[in-house]
Design an enzyme around this catalytic site. Structure first.
Site, PDB file in Angstrom:
ATOM      1  N   GLN A   1     -11.650   4.806  -2.286  1.00  0.00           N
ATOM      2  CA  GLN A   1     -10.546   5.689  -1.450  1.00  0.00           C
ATOM      3  C   GLN A   1     -10.214   6.872  -2.182  1.00  0.00           C
ATOM      4  O   GLN A   1      -9.415   7.289  -3.075  1.00  0.00           O
ATOM      5  CB  GLN A   1      -9.365   4.486  -1.823  1.00  0.00           C
ATOM      6  N   GLY A   2      -9.913   8.181  -0.962  1.00  0.00           N
ATOM      7  CA  GLY A   2      -9.972   9.364  -1.323  1.00  0.00           C
ATOM      8  C   GLY A   2      -8.749   9.902  -0.699  1.00  0.00           C
ATOM      9  O   GLY A   2      -8.694  10.434   0.252  1.00  0.00           O
TER      10      GLY A   2
ATOM     11  N   SER B   1      -5.058  10.542  -2.485  1.00  0.00           N
ATOM     12  CA  SER B   1      -4.100  10.752  -3.369  1.00  0.00           C
ATOM     13  C   SER B   1      -4.394  12.336  -3.219  1.00  0.00           C
ATOM     14  O   SER B   1      -6.307  12.779  -3.842  1.00  0.00           O
ATOM     15  CB  SER B   1      -4.048  10.345  -4.692  1.00  0.00           C
TER      16      SER B   1
ATOM     17  N   GLU C   1      -3.063  -3.350   1.389  1.00  0.00           N
ATOM     18  CA  GLU C   1      -3.507  -2.728   0.117  1.00  0.00           C
ATOM     19  C   GLU C   1      -2.107  -2.961  -0.858  1.00  0.00           C
ATOM     20  O   GLU C   1      -2.282  -4.286  -2.017  1.00  0.00           O
ATOM     21  CB  GLU C   1      -3.574  -0.740  -0.543  1.00  0.00           C
TER      22      GLU C   1
ATOM     23  N   GLU D   1       9.365   2.924  -6.016  1.00  0.00           N
ATOM     24  CA  GLU D   1      10.407   3.843  -5.657  1.00  0.00           C
ATOM     25  C   GLU D   1      10.335   3.940  -3.760  1.00  0.00           C
ATOM     26  O   GLU D   1      11.278   3.445  -3.128  1.00  0.00           O
ATOM     27  CB  GLU D   1      10.690   5.378  -5.911  1.00  0.00           C
TER      28      GLU D   1
HETATM   29  C1  FAD Z   1      -4.570   2.876 -11.930  1.00  0.00           C
HETATM   30  C2  FAD Z   1      -4.216   3.753 -10.894  1.00  0.00           C
HETATM   31  C3  FAD Z   1      -5.294   4.154  -9.339  1.00  0.00           C
HETATM   32  C4  FAD Z   1      -5.198   4.680  -8.279  1.00  0.00           C
HETATM   33  N1  FAD Z   1      -5.491   4.732  -7.489  1.00  0.00           N
HETATM   34  C5  FAD Z   1      -6.364   5.486  -6.365  1.00  0.00           C
HETATM   35  C6  FAD Z   1      -7.742   5.732  -5.990  1.00  0.00           C
HETATM   36  O1  FAD Z   1      -8.542   5.046  -6.111  1.00  0.00           O
HETATM   37  N2  FAD Z   1      -7.462   6.146  -4.326  1.00  0.00           N
HETATM   38  C7  FAD Z   1      -6.075   7.111  -4.627  1.00  0.00           C
HETATM   39  O2  FAD Z   1      -5.642   7.834  -3.169  1.00  0.00           O
HETATM   40  N3  FAD Z   1      -5.058   7.241  -5.309  1.00  0.00           N
HETATM   41  C8  FAD Z   1      -5.075   6.163  -6.164  1.00  0.00           C
HETATM   42  N4  FAD Z   1      -3.733   6.543  -7.420  1.00  0.00           N
HETATM   43  C9  FAD Z   1      -3.108   7.201  -7.402  1.00  0.00           C
HETATM   44  C10 FAD Z   1      -1.651   6.712  -6.298  1.00  0.00           C
HETATM   45  O3  FAD Z   1      -1.377   6.536  -5.084  1.00  0.00           O
HETATM   46  C11 FAD Z   1      -0.696   7.497  -6.607  1.00  0.00           C
HETATM   47  O4  FAD Z   1      -0.710   7.771  -8.194  1.00  0.00           O
HETATM   48  C12 FAD Z   1       0.982   7.434  -5.695  1.00  0.00           C
HETATM   49  O5  FAD Z   1       1.300   6.900  -4.997  1.00  0.00           O
HETATM   50  C13 FAD Z   1       1.809   8.244  -6.817  1.00  0.00           C
HETATM   51  O6  FAD Z   1       1.139   9.399  -6.438  1.00  0.00           O
HETATM   52  P1  FAD Z   1       1.812  10.507  -7.718  1.00  0.00           P
HETATM   53  O7  FAD Z   1       1.147  10.283  -8.684  1.00  0.00           O
HETATM   54  O8  FAD Z   1       1.458  11.789  -7.283  1.00  0.00           O
HETATM   55  O9  FAD Z   1       3.211  10.533  -8.304  1.00  0.00           O
HETATM   56  P2  FAD Z   1       4.243  11.298  -7.362  1.00  0.00           P
HETATM   57  O10 FAD Z   1       4.241  11.177  -6.259  1.00  0.00           O
HETATM   58  O11 FAD Z   1       4.026  12.364  -8.300  1.00  0.00           O
HETATM   59  O12 FAD Z   1       5.385  10.481  -8.128  1.00  0.00           O
HETATM   60  C14 FAD Z   1       5.968  11.360  -9.023  1.00  0.00           C
HETATM   61  C15 FAD Z   1       7.428  10.100  -9.811  1.00  0.00           C
HETATM   62  O13 FAD Z   1       8.238  10.544  -7.858  1.00  0.00           O
HETATM   63  C16 FAD Z   1       8.925   8.999  -7.803  1.00  0.00           C
HETATM   64  N5  FAD Z   1       8.843   9.885  -6.156  1.00  0.00           N
HETATM   65  C17 FAD Z   1       8.365  10.171  -5.496  1.00  0.00           C
HETATM   66  N6  FAD Z   1       8.737  10.761  -4.184  1.00  0.00           N
HETATM   67  C18 FAD Z   1      10.065   9.709  -3.937  1.00  0.00           C
HETATM   68  C19 FAD Z   1      10.999   9.536  -3.370  1.00  0.00           C
HETATM   69  N7  FAD Z   1      10.481  10.161  -2.188  1.00  0.00           N
HETATM   70  N8  FAD Z   1      12.010   8.995  -3.747  1.00  0.00           N
HETATM   71  C20 FAD Z   1      11.561   8.544  -4.665  1.00  0.00           C
HETATM   72  N9  FAD Z   1      11.033   8.264  -5.649  1.00  0.00           N
HETATM   73  C21 FAD Z   1      10.277   9.158  -5.136  1.00  0.00           C
HETATM   74  C22 FAD Z   1       7.703   8.542  -7.724  1.00  0.00           C
HETATM   75  O14 FAD Z   1       8.209   7.058  -7.343  1.00  0.00           O
HETATM   76  C23 FAD Z   1       6.900   8.418  -9.024  1.00  0.00           C
HETATM   77  O15 FAD Z   1       8.510   7.892 -10.396  1.00  0.00           O
HETATM   78  C24 FAD Z   1      -4.098   5.123  -7.972  1.00  0.00           C
HETATM   79  C25 FAD Z   1      -3.377   5.897  -8.777  1.00  0.00           C
HETATM   80  C26 FAD Z   1      -3.137   4.480 -10.342  1.00  0.00           C
HETATM   81  C27 FAD Z   1      -2.018   4.656 -11.172  1.00  0.00           C
END
Ligand code: FAD
Length: 409
Positions: free
Chosen positions: A128-129, A131, A246, A388
């Site tokens: 899944q692409g 993020s 999901e 969140e």
């Molecule tokens: C084990 C694992 C597997 C994954 N696999 C995939 C995958 O296969 N494909 C893929 O595309 N992605 C994948 N992901 C990515 C995942 O979808 C993202 O990590 C997730 O959406 C959060 O984005 P971020 O890491 O950029 O955090 P950020 O968006 O930077 O968030 C950082 C913190 O800020 C908080 N925050 C951000 N915005 C808000 C808001 N508006 N209100 C309140 N709080 C907020 C968040 O809750 C978090 O605590 C995976 C992640 C993990 C941990």
């Protein structure tokens, strides 16, 4: 709320029970029964063939594309019966749970005919692409772009956190196809082959040495023009469908795995005499109550879906937030109960393709079942959308609260 199942569903339950009794190895589920090493590998390979012959893989998919066309309630009964005896279902999360149902909902007839049979037979694997380094919670800020060149899209950019990208044949990815419109518009959902020049997968090493997810770089990577799902520049809506699958996955039967794990934690508390500690008892009672809440909410989702009063996105968000936070709490409690013993690695380090939890162990770091679950639970409030973000969805779409303020553009 009527918690009884209709007679047809009970007849179907009997069919599944009989099938499982006839097809699982003798002694399955009895105390002391265990398949290890080669035995387990042989069983897994044979079991996939047996499941396929029974038609139980993605059995709710329409018969015309190779499924069995099960109704929702039949699918729930199927899941319940497999969970009851702990029979593995094929665990190809990305194909079976995410992209397959999305193609069925949004894909063209040609896409369904091309991809659905290959997903069902397991001949192609997916990742899944979505993020990117600057687009996680704020997914619509994604920068990977795709431009048309004759009959092909040309993709450039970077994804991150891409689970299983190092093994996948295809990626379903979001790319910006119109940079001049509002950010939620101008995104398309593409099906892109991974094994081609210009795709560079860089595994990210985790603390236990394993590499479950990756960075993926795209330099002039190509896919056919027709591999857009749901229409050009309509990718946001299609992506929300995938995220709904999901977050909502297992909402009706998911409590069973938590109940089973909690039974294990309670058994450990008894073994160590910790079940007489009042704080441990309170923690266990709280965990038990939360698993019951999940079960009852599962019935609620099912009733809603059967009566078409279903608000899938909201229920999925509530479910994802609730179980992921519960799970961290329950495993913190498990580690408290185990004390120092919880820090000794007593797993086998063996991988089992049909048991998703076993993905977390490896030979040099042989976590046992509870330790694997403890570690992975840290990520559960993040993947698929953070807790969140789920709260924001529940606040805005279920409770009708004011929308979250956005920074001025
Ligand atoms: C084990 C694992 C597997 C994954 N696999 C995939 C995958 O296969 N494909 C893929 O595309 N992605 C994948 N992901 C990515 C995942 O979808 C993202 O990590 C997730 O959406 C959060 O984005 P971020 O890491 O950029 O955090 P950020 O968006 O930077 O968030 C950082 C913190 O800020 C908080 N925050 C951000 N915005 C808000 C808001 N508006 N209100 C309140 N709080 C907020 C968040 O809750 C978090 O605590 C995976 C992640 C993990 C941990």
């Amino acid at each position: 709320m009527d918690l009884t199942y209709p007679p047809e569903a009970e007849a179907f339950r009997k069919e599944i029970r009989d099938w499982l009794a006839q097809n699982l190895p003798e002694g399955w589920g009895q105390p002391g029964f265990r398949l290890v090493g080669d035995q387990r590998r042989q069983f897994n390979a044979q079991w996939i063939r047996t499941l396929r012959q029974g038609g139980w893989i993605c059995a709710s998919w329409p018969a015309e594309y190779g499924g069995k066309g099960l109704s929702l309630i039949e699918q729930v009964v199927l899941n319940e019966e497999f969970a009851r005896v702990d029979a593995p279902m094929r665990a190809d999360f990305f194909g079976d749970t995410l992209v397959g149902p999305t193609i069925l909902q949004w894909g063209t007839e040609e896409q369904k005919r091309e991809f659905i049979p290959q997903i069902l037979s397991g001949t192609i694997s997916w990742c899944q692409g979505f993020s990117e380094p600057d687009a996680g919670s704020d997914l619509a800020s994604l920068k990977t772009r795709a431009e048309l060149d004759g009959d092909e899209w040309v993709v450039n950019g970077q994804k991150v956190w891409t689970t299983q990208a190092q093994f996948a044949d295809y990626i379903f990815l979001l790319a910006r196809t119109d940079p001049d419109v509002e950010k939620h518009q101008g995104i398309s959902y593409l099906l892109v082959p991974m094994k081609q020049p210009g795709v560079e997968v860089r595994p990210i090493q985790q603390i236990d040495g394993s590499s479950e997810f990756n960075e993926v770089f795209f330099t002039n990577v190509r896919c056919p023009k027709d591999n857009v799902v749901g229409g050009v520049n309509n990718g946001w809506k299609v992506a929300m469908t995938t995220l709904g699958f999901e977050r909502g996955a297992s909402s009706t039967t998911g409590h069973r795995r938590f109940q089973k794990e909690l039974d294990h934690i309670i058994a450990e508390a008894r073994r160590l005499g910790r079940d007489r500690d009042p704080l441990v008892r309170q923690g266990l009672a709280r965990a038990w109550s939360k698993v019951k809440i999940m079960q009852i909410n599962g019935y609620r989702s099912l009733t809603d879906a059967l009566h078409s009063t279903h608000h899938a996105a909201a229920l999925g968000a509530m479910h994802k937030m609730f179980w992921s936070e519960y799970h961290q709490e329950a495993l913190d409690l498990a580690e408290d109960i185990l004390g120092l013993e919880g820090q000794v690695l007593t797993g086998t380090g063996e991988r089992d393709e049909l048991d998703p939890l076993s993905r977390r162990g490896r030979a040099g770091y042989p976590v046992n079942e509870l330790q694997a679950s403890f570690f992975f639970s840290r990520s559960e409030t993040i993947w698929g959308g953070t807790a969140e973000i789920q709260r924001n969805i529940v606040g805005e779409r279920v409770l009708g609260l004011a929308k979250e303020p956005k920074p001025a553009r």
